[in-house]
Design a protein around this motif. Structure first.
Motif, mmCIF file in Angstrom:
data_model
loop_
_atom_site.group_PDB
_atom_site.id
_atom_site.type_symbol
_atom_site.label_atom_id
_atom_site.label_comp_id
_atom_site.label_asym_id
_atom_site.label_seq_id
_atom_site.Cartn_x
_atom_site.Cartn_y
_atom_site.Cartn_z
ATOM 1 N N GLY A 31 -29.809 -13.184 -66.139
ATOM 2 C CA GLY A 31 -29.296 -12.679 -67.248
ATOM 3 C C GLY A 31 -29.311 -11.204 -67.523
ATOM 4 N N LEU A 32 -29.921 -10.560 -66.384
ATOM 5 C CA LEU A 32 -29.953 -8.761 -66.539
ATOM 6 C C LEU A 32 -28.709 -8.501 -66.024
ATOM 7 N N TYR A 33 -28.294 -7.193 -66.464
ATOM 8 C CA TYR A 33 -27.165 -6.525 -66.379
ATOM 9 C C TYR A 33 -27.405 -5.088 -66.282
ATOM 10 N N HIS A 34 -26.915 -4.325 -65.350
ATOM 11 C CA HIS A 34 -27.030 -2.833 -65.341
ATOM 12 C C HIS A 34 -25.499 -2.301 -65.724
ATOM 13 N N LEU A 35 -25.311 -2.032 -67.006
ATOM 14 C CA LEU A 35 -23.908 -1.307 -67.260
ATOM 15 C C LEU A 35 -24.005 0.035 -66.904
ATOM 16 N N SER A 36 -23.555 0.321 -65.654
ATOM 17 C CA SER A 36 -23.527 1.813 -65.133
ATOM 18 C C SER A 36 -22.280 2.639 -65.387
ATOM 19 N N TYR A 37 -22.717 3.916 -65.810
ATOM 20 C CA TYR A 37 -21.270 4.599 -66.166
ATOM 21 C C TYR A 37 -21.525 5.779 -65.380
ATOM 22 N N GLY A 38 -20.232 6.540 -65.262
ATOM 23 C CA GLY A 38 -20.272 7.782 -64.776
ATOM 24 C C GLY A 38 -20.360 9.173 -65.438
ATOM 25 N N MET A 39 -20.409 10.105 -64.914
ATOM 26 C CA MET A 39 -20.768 11.474 -65.645
ATOM 27 C C MET A 39 -19.704 11.696 -66.350
ATOM 28 N N VAL A 40 -19.798 12.716 -67.299
ATOM 29 C CA VAL A 40 -18.728 13.370 -68.122
ATOM 30 C C VAL A 40 -18.742 15.016 -67.760
ATOM 31 N N ASP A 41 -17.778 15.234 -67.133
ATOM 32 C CA ASP A 41 -17.380 16.625 -67.133
ATOM 33 C C ASP A 41 -16.495 17.387 -68.117
ATOM 34 N N LEU A 42 -16.630 18.580 -68.518
ATOM 35 C CA LEU A 42 -15.580 19.398 -69.392
ATOM 36 C C LEU A 42 -14.962 20.271 -68.212
ATOM 37 N N PRO A 43 -13.718 20.558 -68.665
ATOM 38 C CA PRO A 43 -13.124 21.648 -67.972
ATOM 39 C C PRO A 43 -13.887 22.947 -68.137
ATOM 40 N N SER A 44 -14.020 23.822 -67.201
ATOM 41 C CA SER A 44 -14.808 24.753 -67.259
ATOM 42 C C SER A 44 -14.406 25.879 -68.183
ATOM 43 N N GLY A 45 -15.350 26.465 -68.989
ATOM 44 C CA GLY A 45 -15.157 27.484 -69.925
ATOM 45 C C GLY A 45 -14.499 26.666 -71.420
ATOM 46 N N LYS A 46 -14.383 25.389 -71.517
ATOM 47 C CA LYS A 46 -14.092 25.091 -72.689
ATOM 48 C C LYS A 46 -15.027 24.786 -73.770
ATOM 49 N N MET A 47 -16.402 24.920 -73.414
ATOM 50 C CA MET A 47 -17.312 24.665 -74.388
ATOM 51 C C MET A 47 -18.536 25.616 -74.211
ATOM 52 N N LYS A 48 -19.171 26.443 -74.804
ATOM 53 C CA LYS A 48 -20.296 26.980 -74.401
ATOM 54 C C LYS A 48 -21.597 26.303 -74.592
ATOM 55 N N SER A 49 -22.689 26.220 -73.823
ATOM 56 C CA SER A 49 -23.460 25.470 -74.032
ATOM 57 C C SER A 49 -24.938 26.256 -74.581
#
Length: 593
Positions: A378-396
């Motif tokens: 009954g074990l399951y790994h809900l694997s998900y991909g990375m999230v990218d931002l268009p370059s320059g859209k937000m300052k971190s």
């Protein structure tokens, strides 16, 4: 019996009558009729051809004639190659709408008796949550709500990584350079303050490495010999030995972080039934290793380390206990999995973790199966991909990752800017405006991240997500608000049914069929642990309503009371589905916009 099941039963009967053969019900394949053809339900004829010994077209025609003669609701059919398109009487769809779809509990699925755990978030207490965590939290929360809506008893848990060398780095840097700074004295959220010292450690550590390299040490030697890393390692040993001063500082700084996380979790709208802490679980698993040694699943090498050989399963050899008797991550995960099972007696346990851990979970689940844990299936790994931002859209804040709090603030600010540009909030109080901007901003963020299949890597564009047209959260929110405004103007009463002989336009029929699918969409999305399919269904419902709204004359002015009531009923059900469906996704739909 619903119409689909009735058609299945009659198709089996038709094959027996026409061809003297037994067709298993499981082989009767029904689909939605494609929009370019007449009809609502399509029977795929190819599985029947081996019984009829005739061409698909002849077989389809014979089946169509039999079904039209023997199923009252079928008013006609047409054949396209091996596909039999069946037209079902409007009266059937209006009856379905009156008796099932208009019920206040439509979309509610009965309890199935299953206990399911969803583990998500799993942050480190040395830095604030970032964009990757946002996807994780939203996925974990919405999958939990989906499973609840499909009848399971769900436990949401958070396994917090609150110990280890990375935590000691922040603690050490604060000791050396903090001058007693606190979130209150600095006016900084607690998780950001601790994250600040993690960054300081990294900068100072790099300086020490460069200095040692200038003295002739290699990169590897310098990394090992830098005084800061040695001090952090010593602090970790002191923590493991229960040193009072180190434990006290650890508790203080972790409390700062938890207070900060709580604010972010509240803004994201996620919650947890239980927290597990790695500081309590890192010694777990050693009993499991002993159990595996005794049963021959694990083996010991000459140096005393314990391993499992998974090469026959297409994996590799895996260390499960070091030679000095200390745990590795997999040891701890084996123990934690057992503890969660003991705590809750689960039927299923879902781990929401990024796809960089795919291999780890394959190994973990396989080891548990080899150890004879019946619940491992009954074990399951809900694997998900990375999230990218268009370059320059937000300052971190740190120049590397996008901070979750910064992202939330930017989403709300963008929602405010775009909503005010439309000029439709003049009659709102300041408090109502702030709540509306927050709901739109967060609705845009959540919908954009959840409408994409979890396994896919995605590019998140904040500006694109806040659009009142297209496949976006604000479009769905705006549609809901438009319907609520319409129902208010029409003084709608929800207990009025219409005559099943009422004429339906093509769009009204299409709407009823689409709305009828809501419970099945919940069940399907829950089965595949994918909020994306539900999100896209909700968008189709909103899009269909807008098509209907623009096609029919103004509903409020309609003089035929039956027709007016039908259209208001359709609008009311649409609003309910938009509201309950988005709530499963963690999105609030405003009553007015």
């Amino acid at each position: 019996m619903n119409i689909e099941q009735h058609i299945v039963t009659k198709t089996v009967e038709a094959v027996k009558s026409l061809y003297s053969q037994d067709l298993p019900e499981a082989q009767v394949n029904l689909q939605d009729t494609r929009s370019e053809f007449e009809g609502q339900i399509t029977l795929v004829v190819f599985p029947v051809v081996r019984f009829s010994k005739k061409s698909p077209e002849v077989t389809a025609t014979e089946l169509g004639e039999y079904l039209q003669a023997n199923v009252d609701e079928i008013t006609g059919f047409n054949v396209v190659k091996g596909f039999l398109n069946l037209s079902v009487a409007n009266a059937h769809w209006v009856d379905l709408f009156n008796t099932t779809i208009l019920r206040p509990d439509f979309g509610t699925i009965p309890a199935n008796g299953k206990k399911v755990m969803v583990e998500y978030s799993s942050p480190n207490t040395n830095k604030p949550l970032h964009l990757g965590h946002v996807r994780n939290n939203l996925l974990g929360y919405s999958v939990s709500e989906l499973l609840k809506a499909s009848g399971s008893e769900v436990y949401k848990v958070n396994l917090v990584n609150d110990r280890g060398i990375h935590i000691c780095k922040s603690m050490l840097a604060w000791q050396k350079w903090g001058n007693g700074e606190t979130p209150e004295s600095a006016g900084i959220k607690g998780d950001h303050l601790v994250g600040k010292y993690y960054v300081i450690f990294d900068k100072e550590y790099k300086k020490e490495i460069e200095a040692l390299k200038q003295e002739g040490q290699t990169e590897e030697e310098a990394k090992k010999n830098a005084p800061l890393i040695k001090a952090a390692q010593a602090m970790l040993l002191a923590w493991e030995a229960g040193d009072d001063e180190v434990i006290s500082l650890w508790k203080t700084m972790n409390t700062w972080v938890y207070n900060g996380f709580e604010v972010t979790y509240k803004n994201l709208g996620v919650d947890f039934d239980k927290f597990y802490y790695e500081s309590n679980t890192y010694l777990l698993g050693k009993d499991t290793v002993e159990e595996g040694l005794a049963s021959g699943v694990f083996y010991k090498k000459e140096d005393g380390s314990v391993w499992i050989d998974l090469t026959a399963d297409g994996l590799d050899q895996k260390l499960v206990l070091r030679a000095d008797g200390t745990s590795v991550y997999i040891t701890q995960d084996l123990g934690t999995a057992q503890m969660k099972q003991d705590d809750f007696e689960l039927d299923e346990s879902i781990y929401v973790v990024g796809n960089e851990q795919d291999y780890h979970f394959k190994v973990l689940f396989l080891i548990l199966e080899k150890l004879g844990k019946s619940w491992a299936k009954g074990l399951y790994h809900l694997s998900y991909g990375m999230v990218d931002l268009p370059s320059g859209k937000m300052k971190s804040r740190e120049g590397t990752v996008v901070d979750a709090d910064d992202l939330i603030a930017e989403m709300v600010a963008t929602a405010k800017e775009k909503t005010e540009a439309l000029g439709k909030v003049d009659r709102f109080s300041e408090e109502e405006k702030e709540q509306l901007y927050f709901n739109i901003g967060m609705g845009a963020l959540k919908y954009f991240l959840l409408k994409v299949e979890p396994k896919k890597r995605l590019l998140f564009d904040p500006a694109e997500s806040i659009d009142f047209q297209g496949n976006t959260g604000p479009f769905i929110q705006y549609t809901h608000a438009r319907i609520k405004s319409l129902l208010l103007k029409a003084d709608f009463r929800e207990d009025q049914r219409v005559d099943n002989q009422i004429p339906l336009s093509a769009t009204e029929l299409e709407m009823i069929i689409l709305l009828a699918k809501y419970p099945a969409e919940i069940a399907s999305a829950a089965k595949s642990f994918s909020p994306a399919s539900l999100a896209n269904y909700i968008y189709e419902v909103a899009k269909m309503f807008n098509k209907f709204y623009h096609e029919v004359p103004p509903i409020v002015k309609e003089e035929d009371q039956q027709l007016k009531q039908l259209r208001l009923n359709l609008s009311w059900v649409t609003a309910n589905i938009l509201k309950s469906g988005t709530r499963i996704l963690g999105i609030e739909v405003p009553e007015r916009m």
